[in-house]
Scaffold this motif. Sequence first.
Motif, PDB file in Angstrom:
ATOM      1  N   ALA B 203       0.855  -1.192   0.000  1.00  0.00           N
ATOM      2  CA  ALA B 203       0.000   0.000   0.000  1.00  0.00           C
ATOM      3  C   ALA B 203       0.895   1.247   0.000  1.00  0.00           C
ATOM      4  CB  ALA B 203      -0.887   0.000   1.234  1.00  0.00           C
ATOM      5  N   PRO B 204       0.393   2.369  -0.527  1.00  0.00           N
ATOM      6  CA  PRO B 204       1.203   3.592  -0.539  1.00  0.00           C
ATOM      7  C   PRO B 204       1.659   3.950   0.881  1.00  0.00           C
ATOM      8  CG  PRO B 204      -0.843   3.911  -1.762  1.00  0.00           C
ATOM      9  CD  PRO B 204      -0.938   2.583  -1.096  1.00  0.00           C
ATOM     10  N   ALA B 205       2.879   4.325   0.991  1.00  0.00           N
ATOM     11  CA  ALA B 205       3.441   4.606   2.318  1.00  0.00           C
ATOM     12  C   ALA B 205       2.740   5.813   2.950  1.00  0.00           C
ATOM     13  CB  ALA B 205       4.927   4.872   2.196  1.00  0.00           C
ATOM     14  N   THR B 206       2.468   5.735   4.234  1.00  0.00           N
ATOM     15  CA  THR B 206       1.719   6.808   4.899  1.00  0.00           C
ATOM     16  C   THR B 206       2.579   8.053   5.115  1.00  0.00           C
ATOM     17  OG1 THR B 206       2.242   5.662   6.927  1.00  0.00           O
ATOM     18  CG2 THR B 206       0.014   5.396   6.070  1.00  0.00           C
ATOM     19  N   ARG B 207       3.903   7.905   4.982  1.00  0.00           N
ATOM     20  CA  ARG B 207       4.732   9.089   5.176  1.00  0.00           C
ATOM     21  C   ARG B 207       4.455  10.168   4.127  1.00  0.00           C
ATOM     22  NH1 ARG B 207       9.075   8.544   1.628  1.00  0.00           N
ATOM     23  NH2 ARG B 207       9.311   6.424   0.853  1.00  0.00           N
ATOM     24  N   ILE B 208       3.796   9.796   3.016  1.00  0.00           N
ATOM     25  CA  ILE B 208       3.431  10.809   2.015  1.00  0.00           C
ATOM     26  C   ILE B 208       2.487  11.837   2.638  1.00  0.00           C
ATOM     27  CG2 ILE B 208       2.341  11.192  -0.231  1.00  0.00           C
ATOM     28  CD1 ILE B 208       3.005   8.225  -0.826  1.00  0.00           C
ATOM     29  N   SER B 209       1.639  11.369   3.573  1.00  0.00           N
ATOM     30  CA  SER B 209       0.650  12.255   4.200  1.00  0.00           C
ATOM     31  C   SER B 209       1.297  13.519   4.740  1.00  0.00           C
ATOM     32  CB  SER B 209      -0.059  11.526   5.350  1.00  0.00           C
ATOM     33  OG  SER B 209      -0.401  10.234   4.940  1.00  0.00           O
ATOM     34  N   ALA B 210       2.475  13.355   5.296  1.00  0.00           N
ATOM     35  CA  ALA B 210       3.149  14.515   5.877  1.00  0.00           C
ATOM     36  C   ALA B 210       3.783  15.395   4.806  1.00  0.00           C
ATOM     37  CB  ALA B 210       4.220  14.041   6.858  1.00  0.00           C
ATOM     38  N   ALA B 211       4.243  14.780   3.745  1.00  0.00           N
ATOM     39  CA  ALA B 211       5.016  15.526   2.753  1.00  0.00           C
ATOM     40  C   ALA B 211       4.140  16.373   1.835  1.00  0.00           C
ATOM     41  CB  ALA B 211       5.848  14.553   1.918  1.00  0.00           C
ATOM     42  N   LEU B 212       2.972  15.839   1.456  1.00  0.00           N
ATOM     43  CA  LEU B 212       2.152  16.504   0.438  1.00  0.00           C
ATOM     44  C   LEU B 212       1.758  17.937   0.780  1.00  0.00           C
ATOM     45  CD1 LEU B 212      -0.244  13.837  -1.082  1.00  0.00           C
ATOM     46  CD2 LEU B 212       1.764  14.919  -2.085  1.00  0.00           C
ATOM     47  N   PRO B 213       1.347  18.213   2.016  1.00  0.00           N
ATOM     48  CA  PRO B 213       0.833  19.565   2.303  1.00  0.00           C
ATOM     49  C   PRO B 213       1.850  20.670   2.075  1.00  0.00           C
ATOM     50  CG  PRO B 213       0.177  18.023   4.000  1.00  0.00           C
ATOM     51  CD  PRO B 213       1.176  17.325   3.149  1.00  0.00           C
ATOM     52  N   ARG B 214       3.135  20.308   1.882  1.00  0.00           N
ATOM     53  CA  ARG B 214       4.109  21.373   1.614  1.00  0.00           C
ATOM     54  C   ARG B 214       3.843  22.087   0.297  1.00  0.00           C
ATOM     55  NH1 ARG B 214       9.849  18.713   2.651  1.00  0.00           N
ATOM     56  NH2 ARG B 214       8.896  17.429   1.093  1.00  0.00           N
ATOM     57  N   LEU B 215       3.043  21.473  -0.580  1.00  0.00           N
ATOM     58  CA  LEU B 215       2.715  22.143  -1.848  1.00  0.00           C
ATOM     59  C   LEU B 215       1.512  23.061  -1.631  1.00  0.00           C
ATOM     60  CD1 LEU B 215       3.209  19.312  -4.458  1.00  0.00           C
ATOM     61  CD2 LEU B 215       4.727  21.210  -3.904  1.00  0.00           C
ATOM     62  N   ALA B 216       1.762  24.357  -1.695  1.00  0.00           N
ATOM     63  CA  ALA B 216       0.691  25.324  -1.470  1.00  0.00           C
ATOM     64  C   ALA B 216       0.287  25.981  -2.782  1.00  0.00           C
ATOM     65  CB  ALA B 216       1.171  26.390  -0.473  1.00  0.00           C
ATOM     66  N   GLY B 217      -0.784  26.726  -2.738  1.00  0.00           N
ATOM     67  CA  GLY B 217      -1.219  27.468  -3.910  1.00  0.00           C
ATOM     68  C   GLY B 217      -2.179  26.655  -4.763  1.00  0.00           C
ATOM     69  N   ARG B 218      -2.360  27.142  -6.016  1.00  0.00           N
ATOM     70  CA  ARG B 218      -3.347  26.553  -6.907  1.00  0.00           C
ATOM     71  C   ARG B 218      -2.700  25.499  -7.795  1.00  0.00           C
ATOM     72  NH1 ARG B 218      -4.782  32.317  -9.236  1.00  0.00           N
ATOM     73  NH2 ARG B 218      -2.601  31.953  -9.709  1.00  0.00           N
ATOM     74  N   GLY B 219      -3.379  24.398  -7.960  1.00  0.00           N
ATOM     75  CA  GLY B 219      -2.786  23.318  -8.741  1.00  0.00           C
ATOM     76  C   GLY B 219      -3.715  22.783  -9.797  1.00  0.00           C
ATOM     77  N   LEU B 220      -3.230  21.786 -10.482  1.00  0.00           N
ATOM     78  CA  LEU B 220      -4.091  21.089 -11.436  1.00  0.00           C
ATOM     79  C   LEU B 220      -3.685  19.627 -11.488  1.00  0.00           C
ATOM     80  CD1 LEU B 220      -2.383  20.515 -14.265  1.00  0.00           C
ATOM     81  CD2 LEU B 220      -2.816  22.932 -14.636  1.00  0.00           C
ATOM     82  N   ILE B 221      -4.620  18.842 -11.986  1.00  0.00           N
ATOM     83  CA  ILE B 221      -4.342  17.417 -12.176  1.00  0.00           C
ATOM     84  C   ILE B 221      -4.125  17.167 -13.655  1.00  0.00           C
ATOM     85  CG2 ILE B 221      -5.332  15.089 -12.061  1.00  0.00           C
ATOM     86  CD1 ILE B 221      -6.827  15.957  -9.546  1.00  0.00           C
ATOM     87  N   CYS B 222      -3.059  16.450 -13.963  1.00  0.00           N
ATOM     88  CA  CYS B 222      -2.798  16.054 -15.350  1.00  0.00           C
ATOM     89  C   CYS B 222      -3.039  14.557 -15.444  1.00  0.00           C
ATOM     90  CB  CYS B 222      -1.365  16.416 -15.726  1.00  0.00           C
ATOM     91  SG  CYS B 222      -0.922  15.864 -17.377  1.00  0.00           S
ATOM     92  N   GLY B 223      -4.060  14.169 -16.213  1.00  0.00           N
ATOM     93  CA  GLY B 223      -4.335  12.744 -16.427  1.00  0.00           C
ATOM     94  C   GLY B 223      -3.568  12.281 -17.647  1.00  0.00           C
ATOM     95  N   GLY B 224      -2.394  11.731 -17.427  1.00  0.00           N
ATOM     96  CA  GLY B 224      -1.555  11.284 -18.551  1.00  0.00           C
ATOM     97  C   GLY B 224      -2.040   9.969 -19.123  1.00  0.00           C
ATOM     98  N   PRO B 225      -1.340   9.444 -20.129  1.00  0.00           N
ATOM     99  CA  PRO B 225      -1.714   8.157 -20.713  1.00  0.00           C
ATOM    100  C   PRO B 225      -1.864   7.099 -19.623  1.00  0.00           C
ATOM    101  CG  PRO B 225       0.003   9.182 -22.022  1.00  0.00           C
ATOM    102  CD  PRO B 225      -0.192  10.042 -20.803  1.00  0.00           C
ATOM    103  N   GLY B 226      -2.937   6.371 -19.654  1.00  0.00           N
ATOM    104  CA  GLY B 226      -3.186   5.373 -18.622  1.00  0.00           C
ATOM    105  C   GLY B 226      -4.435   4.577 -18.938  1.00  0.00           C
ATOM    106  N   ASP B 227      -4.836   3.758 -18.007  1.00  0.00           N
ATOM    107  CA  ASP B 227      -5.955   2.855 -18.258  1.00  0.00           C
ATOM    108  C   ASP B 227      -6.868   2.881 -17.028  1.00  0.00           C
ATOM    109  OD1 ASP B 227      -7.422   1.176 -19.771  1.00  0.00           O
ATOM    110  OD2 ASP B 227      -6.137  -0.573 -19.540  1.00  0.00           O
ATOM    111  N   TRP B 228      -7.786   3.841 -16.991  1.00  0.00           N
ATOM    112  CA  TRP B 228      -8.666   4.010 -15.842  1.00  0.00           C
ATOM    113  C   TRP B 228      -9.921   3.155 -15.991  1.00  0.00           C
ATOM    114  CZ3 TRP B 228      -7.636   7.502 -11.771  1.00  0.00           C
ATOM    115  CH2 TRP B 228      -6.531   8.348 -11.970  1.00  0.00           C
ATOM    116  N   THR B 229     -10.330   2.499 -14.917  1.00  0.00           N
ATOM    117  CA  THR B 229     -11.645   1.863 -14.908  1.00  0.00           C
ATOM    118  C   THR B 229     -12.682   2.960 -14.659  1.00  0.00           C
ATOM    119  OG1 THR B 229     -11.558   1.540 -12.534  1.00  0.00           O
ATOM    120  CG2 THR B 229     -10.679  -0.242 -13.912  1.00  0.00           C
ATOM    121  N   ALA B 230     -13.956   2.604 -14.848  1.00  0.00           N
ATOM    122  CA  ALA B 230     -15.022   3.584 -14.599  1.00  0.00           C
ATOM    123  C   ALA B 230     -15.011   3.998 -13.125  1.00  0.00           C
ATOM    124  CB  ALA B 230     -16.372   2.988 -14.985  1.00  0.00           C
TER     125      ALA B 230
END
Lengths: 569, 569
Positions: B203-230
């Motif tokens: 499973a994804p390591a929980t230590r990411i929880s602490a690291a992510l909030p360091r990114l502040a401001g406005r963002g966007l999601i880029c959905g790159g090439p991939g294979d998403w289920t519904a």
Amino acid sequence: MSDHGCLNLCWALALLDGLVAGGMRHLVLSPGSRSTPLVLAAQRQAALTVTPVLDERSAAFFALGVARASGRPVGLLCTSGSALAHWFPAVIEASESGIPLVLLSADRPPELRGWGANQTIDQTRFFGVHVRAFHDPGPPEAGPAASKLMRALGRRAAAESLGDWPGPVHLNLPFREPLVPGPDCVAESTSGTVEPLDIQVQAPATRISAALPRLAGRGLICGGPGDWTADGADALWQLAARLGVPVLCDPLSGLRFGSASSHRLTHYDSLLRHPATAAALKPDWVLRFGRSPVSKTLLGWLADVPTILVDAGRSWSDPNHDVRFKIDADPAAFCAWFADANLKLGTPDPDWIARWLQAERRLERFAADYLDQAPWCEGHLIRDLIAQLPEGEGLLCANSMPIRQFDTWSGQRSQPLRIFGNRGASGIDGQTSTLAGLNAGGTPTTALLGDLSFLHDLSGLLELRALQRPCIVINNGGGRIFDYLPQHGLPGFERLWRTPMAVDLGTLAHTFGLAHRQVSDGAGFRQALAESMQAGQSAGLIEVVIDADLSRQIHRDFWQAVSRLRNDP
Amino acid sequence: MSDHGCLNLCWALALLDGLVAGGMRHLVLSPGSRSTPLVLAAQRQAALTVTPVLDERSAAFFALGVARASGRPVGLLCTSGSALAHWFPAVIEASESGIPLVLLSADRPPELRGWGANQTIDQTRFFGVHVRAFHDPGPPEAGPAASKLMRALGRRAAAESLGDWPGPVHLNLPFREPLVPGPDCVAESTSGTVEPLDIQVQAPATRISAALPRLAGRGLICGGPGDWTADGADALWQLAARLGVPVLCDPLSGLRFGSASSHRLTHYDSLLRHPATAAALKPDWVLRFGRSPVSKTLLGWLADVPTILVDAGRSWSDPNHDVRFKIDADPAAFCAWFADANLKLGTPDPDWIARWLQAERRLERFAADYLDQAPWCEGHLIRDLIAQLPEGEGLLCANSMPIRQFDTWSGQRSQPLRIFGNRGASGIDGQTSTLAGLNAGGTPTTALLGDLSFLHDLSGLLELRALQRPCIVINNGGGRIFDYLPQHGLPGFERLWRTPMAVDLGTLAHTFGLAHRQVSDGAGFRQALAESMQAGQSAGLIEVVIDADLSRQIHRDFWQAVSRLRNDP
């Protein structure tokens, strides 16, 4: 230099200067963007002929053909990404057959490699053990030292491809954008002033002189696949005469055609199917030049016979594991050296060569008589082909059935012919592209292919349009070599092994702008061959329709008749 | 076991038992002799569909298509020698795109390797860094331990191909003669009783929880090439809504079509050509799923923006070198985990998403209006295609121009579509074979190719005959992507870069037994598409004749008009 496009071009020019100095005269390229600096540089090299071929696989076999026919290193150029992977089958053939190719793969610069950039894969050491050398000089740099490096690298790569173990050499060449120089760029070739690089080749070690005489008794010479000059062949015939032994000439040795010798044998594959003859003529030693022979009959019969292998390359062609002496020397040079050193080999026996020649002549007559009364088959076609091909021209013989039938039926003739075959890896691949390359390499060459070999290399048909020699396709409904193997008749045989293709060759020829002649008998074939070789026109395709079951029966009957011949030699 | 042919077969059966247990359902083979034990074993596996394809290169791209469409590991089988080298381009694509292939190369036994035996080359570690694993279990051995090994190896190879970094796995399999068992051989599959192998995914390591909030401001999601289920896509839309950010959906993400979301953006490639918009909407951070996007405009605009990369594979897709957090997890699982953990990312700003959506809707209208008054071009064709493709079906979009034009014009729709592209190495190779494989893999799939891509894979035409979805070929006279690059107009441009091919596509289609429809306007295209998709018939080729110079002008005018739009967002 502030114009990075100009720097790329100068760098590429210096490399080509070195390659041209090293003997390269032909560059085969497939379209792409990243390779642009080298394309621009090639346009500025008066000495280079440039041929564009869309499919990199076809391009590589085309280059292989040019290099086979010309003996010169031939350049291949492609863009970054999966493009160079298409070269691999031809690179393997070049490596196994010792053909000089210089592989120039454009690449993205190091900062993009391994970072998921578009059209970027790991191209370093891509061809593994299948190239003689790999070089990655990094992205272009400015200055005289950098130009000197690239000229030296070009000379070195050409020399490595031609060295005492000829073969493919890979240069991976990263370029940064922009790839096109600005209008003020001054870049000129200096290839006329670059000195070529000489590599000193060692003479055969004299310690062989002491070792060879240990082989006593009666021997024979096996002329395996190779490329003999007329002078080299003369030296070989003199050696055979001195030793009093026959020379069993592989179809790809080139020795079956040209300067005649009474010691030249070509019917051994049939001859050795006669058990008493095979037993009576078994030798005590073999002197083999070049790779293993095409004939499985011969190879099996030679198992456990002590062998001297003379080969220019560092390949180790000894599937029977019988080589006692391995001499890494040019075969012709070896023959001359052997004569100069006045060496002896084996025990003289005047009766030995006489018995061989008697058996050969008898089989020759028998085969001719047999064909005279047999229904028309590949044997007749091959005899007609040998009779009609112009002096000094080439014949590309495909693997699988064609080369084996050629082995059985070609016989010999006094006018020279060059026989080409991709026998290094013996694939059914790349035949039509190789044919186009052989013709582009300066030897007018006709091809003899099976239908599957022909259809395996569809891209090559794009390159056949201008050819003035025909591509002869034996259309017998799939991979008929399996008819001769234990797989024949297994459930699913047709679909999983023989795999006939539902493609009309006439329509296919028409699609690619090729003349098409379909024949199914001797008169038709001879006429089609004569017509297609008329000067100045595009020769196209000769489709030879063969009844494969009948052909198989004819060959089986022949070998059975041979095995039952009375009167041992 | 005295029958060595039987031993070979039992060995091969045990391997296939393991592969079938590991999920393999399809084996694509090219004819050969040395591979016979595996062919015989495949015939005894009721669970396996076996497809013979003559050309190994085409076979490999076909297998790639089956694996892409089915998500299962697909087997490839060939004989010894240069045969496996033809697989290499598709192996590279599978490696870069993370597609499970199991490469089964038959080989000669060790005693013949490196001794110049026929059709014998060094096949070990042949694919170098381009496979996830390599295994060489040696020649078949008798006994239960050996069978157990081969079953385990089969399960392991399938699992390795499907693991947390999916991709190709190579098994090199030497066989000794005889290759066909005797009549008394008893060999049966036990695949029904072989337990599959489970690999535990972290499973994804929980230590990411602490690291992510360091990114502040406005963002966007880029959905790159991939294979998403519904379900995965729904989780993504919820994530976007929670974060209040837009999702820029790559054409190969699969996210443009299916369950609607107001956060879905598809016009960014055009949008970002408007300088004021590009400046105003520049984000402070990016959360990217999967590989880099197709759009060079987007990628360039995102340079120097701190990036979180979430990708199931171990690939490192970061050509801009901006990734700060790399999370090796399945994107859908990450979205669910992110929601469960109630994580935050960036600084909330309600105005941000509103401005994005306003810009998107405005560009959407402008593009529609522009196409309405423009001469017919690829844009109209792509819109018609999106409108007409049946729900849940597939579209294979070739590299070079087609995928870029699809990126510009596809828009979105609520009914799902699967968009396929060989974007791992972005070659122009293997497209027609991949198309055949996608259809064989269970997803009815239409193709949109350029003329050069189409002609690069001529062998694949042999596999298109039975297809019930058309292969659409944009015939615009060569590699028109070069028209958009600095090479355009250089001396020799036509011959060395654009390389148009002198082949009539109608004749070519006829040769391979394919229906052919040539169109050059919207009504013609819509009718041809409808006709070719009628149930139960072979769909063949739709040749779309495009005036490339006019098309280039239409696209340039469009981008220029976009760049001059008034009123910033």
